[in-house]
Design an enzyme around this catalytic site. Sequence first.
Site, PDB file in Angstrom:
ATOM      1  N   HIS A 318      -4.206  35.437 132.213  1.00 24.20           N
ATOM      2  CA  HIS A 318      -3.032  35.708 133.035  1.00 24.20           C
ATOM      3  C   HIS A 318      -1.718  35.520 132.286  1.00 24.20           C
ATOM      4  O   HIS A 318      -0.700  36.085 132.703  1.00 24.20           O
ATOM      5  CB  HIS A 318      -3.043  34.834 134.288  1.00 24.20           C
ATOM      6  CG  HIS A 318      -3.928  35.355 135.369  1.00 24.20           C
ATOM      7  ND1 HIS A 318      -5.275  35.071 135.432  1.00 24.20           N
ATOM      8  CD2 HIS A 318      -3.674  36.164 136.424  1.00 24.20           C
ATOM      9  CE1 HIS A 318      -5.807  35.672 136.478  1.00 24.20           C
ATOM     10  NE2 HIS A 318      -4.863  36.347 137.093  1.00 24.20           N
ATOM     11  N   GLY A 319      -1.719  34.757 131.221  1.00 21.94           N
ATOM     12  CA  GLY A 319      -0.470  34.612 130.498  1.00 21.94           C
ATOM     13  C   GLY A 319      -0.555  33.629 129.351  1.00 21.94           C
ATOM     14  O   GLY A 319      -1.367  32.700 129.363  1.00 21.94           O
TER      15      GLY A 319
END
Length: 471
Positions: A318-319
């Site tokens: 996700h990041g």
Amino acid sequence: MVFSSTVFLFAFLPCLLVTYFLSGERYRNYVLLLFSLAFYGWGEPKFVFVMVAEVTVDYVAALLIGRCGGRNWRSKLLVALALALNLGLLVYFKYTGFLLQTLNAAFHTEIIIPNIVMPIGISFFTFQAMSYVIDVYRGQVFAQKNPANVLLYVSLFPQLVAGPIVRYSTIAQEINNRKTTVSDAAQGLERFILGMAKKLIVANNMGALADAVFKLTVLTTPVAWLGAIGYTLQIYFDFSAYSDMAIGLGRMFGFHFEENFRFPYISQSITEFWRRWHISLSTWFRDYLYIPLGGNRGSWLHNVFTLFVVWLTTGLWHGAAWNFVLWGLYYFVLLALEKFFLRGFLEKLPRLFRHAYTLLGVIFGWVLFRSDSLRGCARFLKAMLIPHVDLHGMDEFWVYVGRFWPFLILGVVFSMPVYDMVRRNIGAFLCVKVGDSIAAGMKYAVLLGLFYVCVLFLVNSTYNPFIYFRF
């Protein structure tokens, strides 16, 4: 280019529809491919070449694996090389800065951090390309001989930049042979308009609320909770809206993508939540990471380790930031507790308590997900958990409520399966009273009106991001 933009709605999509349906069936894949590449290259054309290069390697690898026949050492070597290239590109574009920052902080070095621009949607199309190679190796699909069809599968514009993550097996037959029926086109149009309404009417307004609150330097407890709830609604309606529009657009062209959300906020446990939220990603990690690592087999300690790896990877997917790593580990802890200790206890609780427990867990998770830093997250959670109320804070709270209350209500109501129930009941009633054709006409008149309202929101708003574009 985003779906909820005037360029897409009034230029790109009409041109594509006219060109596509005027073309002969043998040329339609090429029309879709060219328009999909143009869609992706609209913002940054150079990244089209990155995607094409990645797909080319995967196409050749899958073709060679198919010719090797079976899971021999040659096939395993080809899979390993293809995955290394895919993951290498993903790590370079998405994680180089994060890794170098971490090294600098840990060892007090001064390594220069390059300014690397990440291609939009690289996490999504990389996972699709990898699943294609792995499925060919496993013998679940045959290697596609036409390179244009493999590129179309990966670059198909509805799901290209923010999912859902579509398996090749899901649409393999439809790439080679599909028919677009009037029913499919009508259902696709309805799904697209409803998704656009979720995005422009609910998600954007909840995003404006969340952004305003998360920027505050002084937080009171009511305002912090309002901001957390606003972001909880924003991320659901933003991401599920994109999936709705992607599924609807795919249906217009004869593709049937699988569902990506099934009303996750009605869940009775964190485990159920992740069976309903971002289903294509959850099942991807289950089939390509969790099960190959052993899944539920082996000792409970091995099960815990497998869960840890999967959720650490999920957070990183996700990041490239520590809050995403901790967000993944946060869900690892909750899911491990449910799996090994809490399942029997939760099943004995009333539904209302199970639902409240799940929502609280999800809301706290979204605060960690949304925060720009760990310090900011701690400050926000402190405001939520340690009561702090003053006169200015209450005035601020009521200002936000007064501005956003209609969208808060819409968000809460339509996060439940209300629309489906209303559509079935009212549709059945109208079909009996006025006939099928008139009832259908009334439905599409309502959808046309909703589209008009969406356009009004679009032209009168400057806030229109998609959250998952940055993943």
